[in-house]
Design a protein around this motif. Structure first.
Motif, PDB file in Angstrom:
ATOM      1  N   GLY A   8       0.794  -1.235   0.000  1.00 10.72           N
ATOM      2  CA  GLY A   8       0.000   0.000   0.000  1.00 10.72           C
ATOM      3  C   GLY A   8       0.820   1.274   0.000  1.00 10.72           C
ATOM      4  O   GLY A   8       0.285   2.358   0.245  1.00 10.72           O
ATOM      5  N   TRP A   9       2.118   1.180  -0.310  1.00 13.63           N
ATOM      6  CA  TRP A   9       2.995   2.358  -0.245  1.00 13.63           C
ATOM      7  C   TRP A   9       2.543   3.493  -1.156  1.00 13.63           C
ATOM      8  O   TRP A   9       2.877   4.667  -0.926  1.00 13.63           O
ATOM      9  N   GLY A  10       1.774   3.168  -2.202  1.00 16.71           N
ATOM     10  CA  GLY A  10       1.330   4.215  -3.128  1.00 16.71           C
ATOM     11  C   GLY A  10       0.131   5.015  -2.634  1.00 16.71           C
ATOM     12  O   GLY A  10      -0.190   6.064  -3.198  1.00 16.71           O
ATOM     13  N   ILE A  11      -0.524   4.555  -1.573  1.00 19.69           N
ATOM     14  CA  ILE A  11      -1.772   5.198  -1.124  1.00 19.69           C
ATOM     15  C   ILE A  11      -1.583   6.664  -0.717  1.00 19.69           C
ATOM     16  O   ILE A  11      -2.357   7.521  -1.140  1.00 19.69           O
ATOM     17  N   PRO A  12      -0.569   6.995   0.116  1.00 21.89           N
ATOM     18  CA  PRO A  12      -0.465   8.398   0.566  1.00 21.89           C
ATOM     19  C   PRO A  12       0.256   9.311  -0.423  1.00 21.89           C
ATOM     20  O   PRO A  12       0.570  10.454  -0.078  1.00 21.89           O
ATOM     21  N   ALA A  53       0.048   2.143 -13.244  1.00 21.20           N
ATOM     22  CA  ALA A  53       0.319   1.362 -14.461  1.00 21.20           C
ATOM     23  C   ALA A  53       1.481   0.389 -14.280  1.00 21.20           C
ATOM     24  O   ALA A  53       1.441  -0.731 -14.794  1.00 21.20           O
ATOM     25  N   ILE A  54       2.502   0.816 -13.536  1.00 22.82           N
ATOM     26  CA  ILE A  54       3.704  -0.016 -13.406  1.00 22.82           C
ATOM     27  C   ILE A  54       3.622  -0.989 -12.230  1.00 22.82           C
ATOM     28  O   ILE A  54       3.913  -2.185 -12.373  1.00 22.82           O
ATOM     29  N   PHE A  55       3.197  -0.485 -11.064  1.00 22.93           N
ATOM     30  CA  PHE A  55       3.318  -1.277  -9.843  1.00 22.93           C
ATOM     31  C   PHE A  55       2.027  -1.975  -9.416  1.00 22.93           C
ATOM     32  O   PHE A  55       2.062  -2.868  -8.571  1.00 22.93           O
ATOM     33  N   TYR A  56       0.890  -1.556  -9.964  1.00 24.57           N
ATOM     34  CA  TYR A  56      -0.366  -2.184  -9.570  1.00 24.57           C
ATOM     35  C   TYR A  56      -1.037  -2.871 -10.759  1.00 24.57           C
ATOM     36  O   TYR A  56      -2.260  -2.916 -10.861  1.00 24.57           O
ATOM     37  N   THR A  57      -0.213  -3.379 -11.656  1.00 27.49           N
ATOM     38  CA  THR A  57      -0.680  -4.172 -12.782  1.00 27.49           C
ATOM     39  C   THR A  57      -0.175  -5.603 -12.601  1.00 27.49           C
ATOM     40  O   THR A  57       1.041  -5.832 -12.577  1.00 27.49           O
ATOM     41  N   ALA A 104      -4.376  -1.976  -4.090  1.00 27.88           N
ATOM     42  CA  ALA A 104      -3.346  -2.596  -3.259  1.00 27.88           C
ATOM     43  C   ALA A 104      -3.895  -3.714  -2.384  1.00 27.88           C
ATOM     44  O   ALA A 104      -3.227  -4.726  -2.144  1.00 27.88           O
ATOM     45  N   PHE A 105      -5.141  -3.534  -1.897  1.00 30.75           N
ATOM     46  CA  PHE A 105      -5.693  -4.483  -0.932  1.00 30.75           C
ATOM     47  C   PHE A 105      -6.985  -5.139  -1.420  1.00 30.75           C
ATOM     48  O   PHE A 105      -7.875  -5.434  -0.630  1.00 30.75           O
ATOM     49  N   LYS A 106      -7.071  -5.363  -2.728  1.00 31.52           N
ATOM     50  CA  LYS A 106      -8.305  -5.922  -3.270  1.00 31.52           C
ATOM     51  C   LYS A 106      -8.575  -7.341  -2.790  1.00 31.52           C
ATOM     52  O   LYS A 106      -9.722  -7.809  -2.840  1.00 31.52           O
ATOM     53  N   SER A 107      -7.557  -8.028  -2.294  1.00 29.27           N
ATOM     54  CA  SER A 107      -7.748  -9.394  -1.797  1.00 29.27           C
ATOM     55  C   SER A 107      -7.914  -9.452  -0.280  1.00 29.27           C
ATOM     56  O   SER A 107      -8.035 -10.542   0.283  1.00 29.27           O
ATOM     57  N   ASN A 108      -7.900  -8.306   0.385  1.00 29.41           N
ATOM     58  CA  ASN A 108      -8.034  -8.271   1.849  1.00 29.41           C
ATOM     59  C   ASN A 108      -8.975  -7.140   2.233  1.00 29.41           C
ATOM     60  O   ASN A 108      -8.561  -5.987   2.362  1.00 29.41           O
ATOM     61  N   GLU A 109     -10.231  -7.473   2.437  1.00 34.60           N
ATOM     62  CA  GLU A 109     -11.260  -6.467   2.693  1.00 34.60           C
ATOM     63  C   GLU A 109     -11.031  -5.719   4.006  1.00 34.60           C
ATOM     64  O   GLU A 109     -11.298  -4.517   4.102  1.00 34.60           O
ATOM     65  N   SER A 129     -10.544  -1.715   4.264  1.00 32.03           N
ATOM     66  CA  SER A 129     -11.435  -0.860   5.057  1.00 32.03           C
ATOM     67  C   SER A 129     -10.631   0.058   5.972  1.00 32.03           C
ATOM     68  O   SER A 129     -10.956   1.242   6.115  1.00 32.03           O
ATOM     69  N   MET A 130      -9.582  -0.490   6.600  1.00 35.07           N
ATOM     70  CA  MET A 130      -8.724   0.341   7.449  1.00 35.07           C
ATOM     71  C   MET A 130      -8.007   1.391   6.624  1.00 35.07           C
ATOM     72  O   MET A 130      -7.848   2.550   7.053  1.00 35.07           O
ATOM     73  N   GLY A 131      -7.593   1.016   5.417  1.00 35.87           N
ATOM     74  CA  GLY A 131      -6.949   1.977   4.529  1.00 35.87           C
ATOM     75  C   GLY A 131      -7.887   3.108   4.150  1.00 35.87           C
ATOM     76  O   GLY A 131      -7.501   4.283   4.142  1.00 35.87           O
ATOM     77  N   THR A 132      -9.134   2.766   3.837  1.00 34.50           N
ATOM     78  CA  THR A 132     -10.138   3.785   3.500  1.00 34.50           C
ATOM     79  C   THR A 132     -10.351   4.736   4.670  1.00 34.50           C
ATOM     80  O   THR A 132     -10.382   5.962   4.504  1.00 34.50           O
ATOM     81  N   LEU A 133     -10.508   4.169   5.867  1.00 35.38           N
ATOM     82  CA  LEU A 133     -10.712   4.991   7.065  1.00 35.38           C
ATOM     83  C   LEU A 133      -9.513   5.911   7.292  1.00 35.38           C
ATOM     84  O   LEU A 133      -9.685   7.101   7.617  1.00 35.38           O
ATOM     85  N   ALA A 134      -8.302   5.387   7.104  1.00 43.01           N
ATOM     86  CA  ALA A 134      -7.093   6.196   7.307  1.00 43.01           C
ATOM     87  C   ALA A 134      -7.011   7.347   6.306  1.00 43.01           C
ATOM     88  O   ALA A 134      -6.607   8.463   6.664  1.00 43.01           O
ATOM     89  N   VAL A 135      -7.394   7.098   5.056  1.00 41.45           N
ATOM     90  CA  VAL A 135      -7.395   8.162   4.042  1.00 41.45           C
ATOM     91  C   VAL A 135      -8.382   9.261   4.452  1.00 41.45           C
ATOM     92  O   VAL A 135      -8.074  10.459   4.338  1.00 41.45           O
ATOM     93  N   LEU A 136      -9.554   8.873   4.935  1.00 39.94           N
ATOM     94  CA  LEU A 136     -10.555   9.857   5.361  1.00 39.94           C
ATOM     95  C   LEU A 136     -10.054  10.663   6.550  1.00 39.94           C
ATOM     96  O   LEU A 136     -10.217  11.892   6.593  1.00 39.94           O
TER      97      LEU A 136
END
Length: 393
Positions: free
Chosen positions: A135-139, A182-186, A354-359, A363-370
């Motif tokens: 998930g390094w690309g999220i922030p 395109a490069i790292f999440y494909t 990044a976390f499509k296989s771990n719901e 969810s924690m990532g979404t909450l952290a972004v908010l």
């Protein structure tokens, strides 16, 4: 003796008019985005079952691999419109805007890169050698609409040149994010589909170069480009930014006038609605504080973004002997750096990839972004009040 470069000098009348229109559109979009996100959060926590059912409802054509959920259509389809606009904005900046002069462009480009690298490093420090490290690309991303909405409300009297810096920063940031996607999440590539997409993009570019007009040429071609890039394994939003960069500048202004309201007023808010609906009941501050994912995202956006943006811009200005326009100070740039920590649209997209296989982690990532976006917005609003007083004096 060479002329000393002045950063963020007053733009021409034509450029100021273009910037004003772009900023107003993004501001409106940011407000709608915020409303959509709030509705999603409230709905998800009142009745998560119905919200989830709507998000996961599938429509489309299974034979074409296009039987997608509504949430997926929003991420793959509607966000392609958003990135199409971002591509056109970047093209405008490169040809007639602040990125035209290489000596001036070096600073916002470097600031954007610094604002991507620092948050990624901070996130990686929290999640090193863990499954969540992906998930390094999220922030890394700044939400241009959300950030400009905060700036419009809290910093209306600031010079338009500084707002233009935020716009340029966010547009370059968006391009960087789409390259990362395109490069790292494909996961894998379909080379035949990618070749067809490249051929269709070549035709698109040639039509633009020859000044060919007519939606009946471009709409079917855009559909082919989007579909083949989607089939290639690369995220379909890449299609949007690629077409935006290929647009003829004369035509792009007219197209932006037509497409921008669709992007800001519909595409981004709908994506926000389907992405922000995280179920928070039962979660505590201790849960967030104990999550390396949440800490990496929050510190990455709130701390890493301003450090990366301001630090890199200052270093570039110092070593290229550039200086700020006389009516601005580095405190103004620092305020924009804090505001750049408002991540939302692209951060949520990368979180899903990044976390499509771990719901649970998603969810924690979404909450952290908010959380991070809210904290950055509040801090930026406070800083903007101080800068308004300083400029008033």
């Amino acid at each position: 003796m060479s002329r000393k470069t002045k950063l963020f000098e007053r733009a021409s009348k034509g450029q100021t008019r273009w910037l004003g229109n772009a900023l107003r559109n993004e501001t409106t979009g940011g407000i709608l985005l915020l409303v959509a996100a709030l509705v999603a959060i409230i709905w998800a926590n009142l009745d998560f079952g119905s919200y989830s059912s709507l998000k996961d409802y599938k429509i489309g054509f299974a034979d074409l691999h296009l039987e997608l959920s509504l949430g997926k259509w929003a991420a793959d389809g509607l966000l392609a419109i958003f990135f199409f606009v971002a591509g056109m904005e970047l093209k405008h900046e490169l040809v007639v805007g602040s990125l035209r002069d290489k000596s001036v462009a070096a600073v916002p480009i470097a600031a954007a890169l610094g604002g991507m690298i620092f948050p990624a490093v901070i996130y990686t420090a929290f999640n090193f050698n863990q499954p969540s490290a992906s998930g390094w690309g999220i922030p890394m991303a700044t939400d241009i609409a959300f950030a400009l909405a905060v700036l419009a409300v809290a910093g209306r009297s600031l010079p338009i040149e500084l707002r233009a810096f935020l716009l340029t920063l966010a547009v370059v940031d968006d391009l960087g994010a789409i390259i990362v996607i395109a490069i790292f999440y494909t996961a894998q590539l379909n080379l035949l589909a990618l070749a067809v997409a490249a051929g269709a993009l070549f035709i698109f570019g040639m039509l633009q170069k020859k000044n060919v007009t007519g939606w009946y040429f471009y709409l079917p071609l855009a559909g082919i480009i989007w579909y083949t890039i989607h089939e290639s394994g690369i995220h379909a939003t890449v299609a949007g930014v690629a077409m935006g960069l290929l647009m003829n500048l004369k035509q792009s202004d007219k197209v932006m006038h037509a497409v921008h309201p669709i992007s800001a007023g519909f595409a981004v808010p709908v994506f926000a609605f389907f992405s922000a609906g995280v179920y928070v009941q039962g979660l505590s501050i201790e849960d967030v504080a104990g999550s390396s994912v949440a800490l990496g995202i929050i510190f990455g956006l709130v701390l890493g973004k301003p450090l990366g943006v301001v630090g890199t811009a200052w270093l570039m200005a110092r070593f290229t002997k550039a200086s700020l326009a006389k009516e601005l100070s580095w405190w103004d740039v620092a305020t924009i750096g804090i505001l750049a920590g408002v991540g939302f649209t692209v951060s949520l997209l990368i979180n899903e990839l990044a976390f499509k296989s771990n719901e649970d982690i998603a969810s924690m990532g979404t909450l952290a972004v908010l959380i991070a976006s809210t904290v950055a917005a509040v801090l930026a609003a406070i800083a903007l009040q101080f800068r308004k007083r300083a400029h008033a004096r």
